[in-house]
Design a protein around this motif. Structure first.
Motif, short mmCIF file in Angstrom:
data_model
loop_
_atom_site.label_atom_id
_atom_site.label_comp_id
_atom_site.label_asym_id
_atom_site.label_seq_id
_atom_site.Cartn_x
_atom_site.Cartn_y
_atom_site.Cartn_z
N UNK A 1 -34.41 -40.93 -27.39
CA UNK A 1 -35.20 -40.08 -26.51
C UNK A 1 -34.35 -39.51 -25.38
N UNK A 2 -33.55 -40.36 -24.74
CA UNK A 2 -32.71 -39.88 -23.64
C UNK A 2 -31.66 -38.90 -24.16
N UNK A 3 -31.15 -39.15 -25.36
CA UNK A 3 -30.18 -38.23 -25.94
C UNK A 3 -30.80 -36.85 -26.18
N UNK A 4 -32.07 -36.82 -26.61
CA UNK A 4 -32.76 -35.54 -26.80
C UNK A 4 -32.85 -34.78 -25.48
N UNK A 5 -33.15 -35.51 -24.40
CA UNK A 5 -33.22 -34.86 -23.09
C UNK A 5 -31.85 -34.35 -22.66
N UNK A 6 -30.80 -35.10 -23.00
CA UNK A 6 -29.44 -34.66 -22.65
C UNK A 6 -29.07 -33.38 -23.40
N UNK A 7 -29.49 -33.27 -24.65
CA UNK A 7 -29.24 -32.02 -25.39
C UNK A 7 -29.81 -30.83 -24.63
N UNK A 8 -31.03 -30.97 -24.15
CA UNK A 8 -31.67 -29.89 -23.41
C UNK A 8 -30.91 -29.60 -22.11
N UNK A 9 -30.61 -30.66 -21.36
CA UNK A 9 -29.94 -30.47 -20.07
C UNK A 9 -28.56 -29.87 -20.24
N UNK A 10 -27.83 -30.31 -21.26
CA UNK A 10 -26.46 -29.84 -21.45
C UNK A 10 -26.40 -28.38 -21.86
N UNK A 11 -27.50 -27.87 -22.40
CA UNK A 11 -27.55 -26.47 -22.81
C UNK A 11 -28.25 -25.58 -21.79
N UNK A 12 -28.40 -26.12 -20.60
CA UNK A 12 -28.87 -25.28 -19.51
C UNK A 12 -30.34 -25.38 -19.17
N UNK A 13 -31.10 -26.19 -19.89
CA UNK A 13 -32.52 -26.34 -19.55
C UNK A 13 -32.65 -27.20 -18.29
N UNK A 14 -33.53 -26.78 -17.42
CA UNK A 14 -33.78 -27.52 -16.19
C UNK A 14 -34.95 -28.47 -16.45
N UNK A 15 -34.65 -29.75 -16.61
CA UNK A 15 -35.71 -30.72 -16.88
C UNK A 15 -36.65 -30.80 -15.68
N UNK A 16 -37.95 -30.78 -15.95
CA UNK A 16 -38.90 -30.83 -14.83
C UNK A 16 -38.98 -32.24 -14.27
N UNK A 17 -39.68 -32.37 -13.15
CA UNK A 17 -39.70 -33.63 -12.42
C UNK A 17 -40.30 -34.76 -13.25
N UNK A 18 -41.37 -34.47 -14.01
CA UNK A 18 -42.00 -35.53 -14.80
C UNK A 18 -41.09 -36.01 -15.92
N UNK A 19 -40.35 -35.10 -16.53
CA UNK A 19 -39.41 -35.51 -17.58
C UNK A 19 -38.26 -36.32 -16.99
N UNK A 20 -37.77 -35.90 -15.83
CA UNK A 20 -36.69 -36.67 -15.18
C UNK A 20 -37.17 -38.08 -14.84
N UNK A 21 -38.41 -38.19 -14.37
CA UNK A 21 -38.95 -39.52 -14.05
C UNK A 21 -39.04 -40.37 -15.30
N UNK A 22 -39.46 -39.77 -16.41
CA UNK A 22 -39.53 -40.52 -17.67
C UNK A 22 -38.15 -41.02 -18.07
N UNK A 23 -37.16 -40.15 -18.03
CA UNK A 23 -35.80 -40.53 -18.44
C UNK A 23 -35.26 -41.64 -17.54
N UNK A 24 -35.47 -41.51 -16.24
CA UNK A 24 -34.99 -42.55 -15.31
C UNK A 24 -35.68 -43.87 -15.57
N UNK A 25 -36.97 -43.83 -15.84
CA UNK A 25 -37.72 -45.05 -16.14
C UNK A 25 -37.21 -45.72 -17.40
N UNK A 26 -36.91 -44.91 -18.42
CA UNK A 26 -36.39 -45.47 -19.66
C UNK A 26 -35.02 -46.11 -19.45
#
Length: 606
Positions: free
Chosen positions: A350-375
């Motif tokens: 799951x965190x790797x999927x979020x990194x794919x988005x972030x590394x390609x320029x997507x700005x993760x929203x606050x709720x997604x960032x909170x989920x990733x940090x919690x994980x």
């Protein structure tokens, strides 16, 4: 009735549900109104009581294929006195004055004369219940409570449920059938012209979608087909991807390894999300994370192994009595008890999927960032504990090496996301310290000198093909020789013939009582590419793609003795792993061509 091989079924769908159509022209599986509902055509796992919808030409199938970069299926038949083509599709766009769900099937005589076999026999549930039926104008309406299935025929033809018919056609003649759903709403009936237009509109919709796939490599056909399959397996109202559209197709014919895969596994979906993102399909990748963020709110920081399409916890597993099973493979199950397991690797995917988005320029929203940090915080507290492992074995927990590898990914990618966004830097320092502690732990306890490979679990003497994930994890970038020897150990000890790979061996060390696991083949390709063995990776990849046969669809496993697919079908994990392997080859090729650069392991988007 002898049931067709699993791998001979074609898939058509509308991103809410999907139909499986045998090579001999029978719709043997379709759940309504969505993937995880009861089937109206369930003969796939209930030969006597399950419904089906046959539309076939007397004769033999000459060829069957999807239209280029489309989900519209065409089957070309040769009869004793002529030839015919059956075209089938499920429109993706619904709403307005259209049915909630529609399966359009058109048969045309293209040469001479042909005889068409027709049997429309819907039965709801397992075991199947025959409908109450009546006619409204030129339409047949089959009802079960608040759910109705309407069949329209153009030109008009008198059809009765379960009664076989034969229709003679001459060159240029055609028949079009549209089976449409009305679930707690009035039935929507359409004209012949609109029914024909739905096929061409569906073809154009898929063509536009495929044109946006950013993959120019040599395996484009397989990549596009796999991404289309992943989209067909995504429940579009919520963004939840099902692992497969079926339940209880066996991993061992006649055995009891029969599970319900009509749920969303964050692991499988995370791999698919990364594949979508790296191939330029950002919308699907973002939809997955939005769905998961909502689904996991009640369970955070713990991530469930699987969720329903609505994001709720999985149901209690039960056995369905009174049906045959696919080729007598029993029990048939509904729901999946794996929902209650602790699987550490899920967090990494799951965190790797979020990194794919972030590394390609997507700005993760606050709720997604909170989920990733919690994980990531949860992984910090739990990575030293044993777990059930990636294969969901229902026994004692172990310190599975692949689980530790993906825990490393969770910590590493979470730290990358934080530093890229310049947020949560203090937590990132904690994640990085724990990442290095975990790396050292795997070095010390996960490596087995006798195997010359990472073992299945700490202190174990057995091997598990999931340790091939060491390459994508980037845990061992400083020790490439370990990755190389792990690849060779897996291929040597777990090879099932050709490019096939078992995921593990039987307790006595012999072949397991199941098929070779197809995702493992593509993990091997991925690892070879990341190690710089690109030509070898391409050779294996080309052979592995052929496993999908004429339609390019992959199950969960394959029987090495006869090449038949096993397990639920088609399998999202197999197709996600195929796309990821193709993208890794492309990334490795690009790295080789870069002036003055040396090849390094790199995940798509990293």
């Amino acid at each position: 009735m002898e049931q067709p091989p699993i791998g001979e079924y074609a898939l058509v769908g509308d991103t809410r549900t999907a139909a499986l159509i045998s090579r001999n022209g029978s719709v043997d599986w379709l759940c309504l109104p969505r993937f995880d509902a009861d089937p109206v055509f369930g003969r796939l796992i209930d030969t006597a009581g399950g419904g089906h919808f046959e539309l076939a030409v007397d004769g033999t199938v000459e060829a069957r294929s999807y239209r280029p970069e489309s989900a519209v299926l065409e089957t070309r038949w040769r009869g004793p006195d002529g030839m015919g083509t059956v075209t089938e599709a499920m429109p993706v766009n619904v709403g307005g004055f259209r049915p909630q769900c529609a399966l359009v099937r058109r048969v045309e005589c293209t040469q001479g004369e042909i005889a068409v076999r027709l049997n429309f026999d819907p039965r709801f549930g397992l075991p199947g219940t025959a409908p109450r039926w009546n006619r409204r104008g030129h339409s047949l309406i089959c009802e079960w409570g608040s759910l109705a299935l309407a069949l329209q025929c153009f030109p008009d033809y008198a059809v009765e449920p379960g009664i076989s018919k034969s229709i003679d056609l001459r060159q240029g003649d055609s028949f079009t059938f549209i089976a449409s759903l009305a679930d707690r709403t009035p039935a929507v009936l359409i004209t012949r012209q609109d029914a024909l237009a739905l096929i061409e509109e569906t073809d154009r919709d898929w063509g536009r979608w495929a044109a946006e796939i950013q993959y120019p490599g040599p395996f484009r056909g397989a990549v596009v087909r796999s991404l289309m399959t992943l989209r067909l397996l995504t429940y579009s109202p919520s963004g939840a991807p099902v692992a497969a559209p079926t339940t209880s197709l066996p991993e061992r014919l006649g055995g009891d390894l029969n599970w319900d895969y009509r749920y969303a596994w964050p692991r499988d979906a995370g791999i698919g999300s990364g594949a979508f993102m790296a191939a330029g399909r950002r919308q699907e990748a973002e939809a997955f994370l939005r769905w998961l963020e909502i689904a996991s709110r009640l369970s955070l920081p713990r991530m469930r192994v699987l969720y329903t399409l609505d994001g709720t916890p999985g149901h209690a597993e039960r056995e369905i009595k009174g049906i045959s099973g696919y080729r007598a493979s029993l029990p048939v199950r509904a729901a999946n008890a794996a929902a209650g397991q602790h699987q550490l690797d899920v967090y990494g995917w799951v965190v790797d999927a979020a990194w794919h988005l972030a590394s390609m320029g997507s700005d993760l929203d606050a709720s997604t960032r909170r989920m990733i940090s919690s994980l990531a915080d949860f992984v910090v507290k739990s990575w030293r504990q044993p777990d059930a492992g990636i294969w969901e074995q229902r026994g004692d927990h172990r310190h599975h090496v692949s689980s530790k590898l993906m825990a490393f990914v969770a910590l590493d990618r979470a730290a990358r996301i934080a530093r890229r966004a310049n947020r949560d830097l203090q937590r990132a320092e904690v994640w990085e310290r724990q990442r290095e502690a975990l790396r050292g732990d795997v070095y010390e306890h996960g490596w087995n000198p006798k195997l010359d490979s990472y073992a299945a679990a700490y202190g174990a003497e057995d091997l598990d093909a999931s340790v091939l994930l060491v390459a994508m994890s980037e845990l061992d970038n400083g020790r490439p020789e370990r990755i190389q020897s792990t690849i060779e150990a897996v291929r040597r000890r777990l090879g099932a013939g050709g490019v096939l790979v078992y995921r593990y061996l039987a307790p006595g060390g012999g072949p397991p009582n199941e098929g070779a696991f197809l995702a493992c083949t593509f993990w091997a390709v991925d690892a070879l590419a990341r190690c710089g063995r690109v030509a070898e990776a391409e050779t294996v990849m080309a052979q592995a793609i052929q496993l999908g046969g004429e339609l390019g669809l992959l199950g969960e496993e394959m029987d090495p003795s006869n090449g038949e697919m096993l397990g639920n079908y088609p399998q999202a994990l197999s197709h996600s792993a195929l796309v990821a392997a193709a993208l890794s080859i492309e990334a490795a090729r690009a790295s080789e061509k870069r002036p003055g650069s040396r090849h390094r392991q790199r995940a798509p988007g990293a």
